[in-house]
Design an enzyme around this catalytic site. Structure first.
Site, PDB file in Angstrom:
ATOM      1  N   THR A 199       0.851  -1.197   0.000  1.00 51.47           N
ATOM      2  CA  THR A 199       0.000   0.000   0.000  1.00 51.47           C
ATOM      3  C   THR A 199       0.877   1.235   0.000  1.00 51.47           C
ATOM      4  O   THR A 199       1.919   1.247   0.666  1.00 51.47           O
ATOM      5  CB  THR A 199      -0.861   0.026   1.284  1.00 51.47           C
TER       6      THR A 199
ATOM      7  N   ARG B  15     -13.269  -8.463  -1.189  1.00 54.37           N
ATOM      8  CA  ARG B  15     -12.403  -8.376  -0.003  1.00 54.37           C
ATOM      9  C   ARG B  15     -11.928  -6.924   0.200  1.00 54.37           C
ATOM     10  O   ARG B  15     -11.504  -6.259  -0.734  1.00 54.37           O
ATOM     11  CB  ARG B  15     -11.207  -9.299  -0.192  1.00 54.37           C
ATOM     12  N   VAL B  16     -11.995  -6.458   1.432  1.00 53.15           N
ATOM     13  CA  VAL B  16     -11.482  -5.127   1.768  1.00 53.15           C
ATOM     14  C   VAL B  16     -10.451  -5.287   2.870  1.00 53.15           C
ATOM     15  O   VAL B  16     -10.700  -5.963   3.877  1.00 53.15           O
ATOM     16  CB  VAL B  16     -12.619  -4.190   2.246  1.00 53.15           C
TER      17      VAL B  16
ATOM     18  N   GLY C  53       0.839  -3.948   4.828  1.00 56.20           N
ATOM     19  CA  GLY C  53       1.076  -5.350   5.163  1.00 56.20           C
ATOM     20  C   GLY C  53      -0.193  -6.153   4.973  1.00 56.20           C
ATOM     21  O   GLY C  53      -1.053  -5.775   4.178  1.00 56.20           O
TER      22      GLY C  53
END
Ligand code: ASP
Length: 297
Positions: free
Chosen positions: A158, A186-187, A210
């Site tokens: 990210t 999916r979040v 992560g």
């Protein structure tokens, strides 16, 4: 280590971002701050640089699709002056998810929009429908479809960015395509306030990267900011926050946990449970990529 010295006029302004690709984001953010842009504009511009770079395989255009071959992206922004937020999750057909999150912040009475509602909001606010799947990402997906094995660990990263301007304002932002080939819908932690990011002018800002399926169990960004509020330096706050994951009863569920933080004084922090974690910083001394090693090594 890359060092770029750029003309910095404000001693207090600073930015910190996850990963080496965060260098372009902090440099762009720093340029925007020093040329008079609002902090929110500066952070958005910095994140856009990485989102639009197809060579970054986990953020925006060029990121990894889900298990159905569809790009679903998560992004969020939080303003430390008033704790206001804007977030999108599972956003499709857009190359600048942070700008849609910013538009949610600026123009929507809700804080987070997901899936088709987020996409519809983006269209209504002038974001063109764009294919976010690059040729390289399509090829990686096809290879995964052909070779996937149960239990295979897939890539993810990210862009988490925290920035401070000379008036003491803090903003935090995150943008990601999440775990490569994830289950549709999916979040992860990144668009969730308190998990992927947090900012409060009175205490500090933090952003995580992560394995978001686990990071969201610990509210790591909120934890780091609260530790700064209680007197920890940004570095101590990051170390203590990742230690919380290490101390999980029964053992840490993952070591894929890294955190960056920025205090209201411009103090920079980072910590990780990985062997090595690179992050990028910009302040009066210039811009560079730094590295931390696992908190317990
Ligand atoms: N935290 C992100 C997610 O789980 C991925 C990453 O930062 O590596 O979606």
């Amino acid at each position: 280590m890359t060092v770029q010295h750029i003309g910095v006029t404000e001693v207090r302004s600073a930015a910190i971002a996850t990963w080496d690709f965060g260098l372009r984001a902090v440099v762009e953010t720093g340029h925007a701050i020093t040329s008079g842009a609002s902090l929110l504009d500066a952070v958005e511009r910095g994140v856009n640089v990485v989102e639009l770079d197809a060579s970054v395989a986990t953020v925006g255009y060029g990121g990894a699709p889900n298990a159905a071959g569809v790009m679903e992206m998560d992004a969020a922004v939080m303003v430390g002056a008033d704790l206001s937020v804007g977030a999108v999750a599972g956003l499709q057909r857009c190359r600048r998810p942070i700008s849609v999150a910013r538009a949610v912040h600026d123009h929507c009475r809700h804080s987070m929009l997901v899936g088709s509602g987020a996409a519809e909001f983006a269209r209504q606010h002038g974001f063109p429908e764009e294919d976010a799947l690059s040729e390289a990402a399509r090829a990686a997906y096809e290879e995964w479809v052909a070779t996937q094995a149960p239990g295979t660990v897939h890539g993810h990263d990210t862009l988490g960015l925290c920035a401070l301007d000379a008036t003491g304002h803090l903003v935090a932002a995150c943008s990601t395509s999440g775990i490569s080939f994830k289950h549709p819908g999916r979040v992860g932690d990144s668009p969730i306030v308190g998990s992927g990011l947090y900012a409060d002018n009175r205490a500090g800002a933090a952003a995580a990267t992560g394995d978001g399926d686990h990071i969201q169990r610990f509210c790591l960004s909120f934890l780091a900011v609260e530790l700064m509020r209680a007197g920890a330096t940004a570095m101590e706050a990051c170390r203590q926050a990742v230690q919380r994951v290490l101390d999980t009863p029964g053992g840490p569920p993952t070591r894929e946990v890294s955190l960056v933080a920025l205090s209201p004084e411009g103090d920079l922090g980072a910590a990780t449970l990985l062997e090595r974690f690179e992050y990028a910083v910009w302040n009066a001394s210039g811009a560079e990529v730094r590295c931390v090693v696992a908190a317990d090594s």
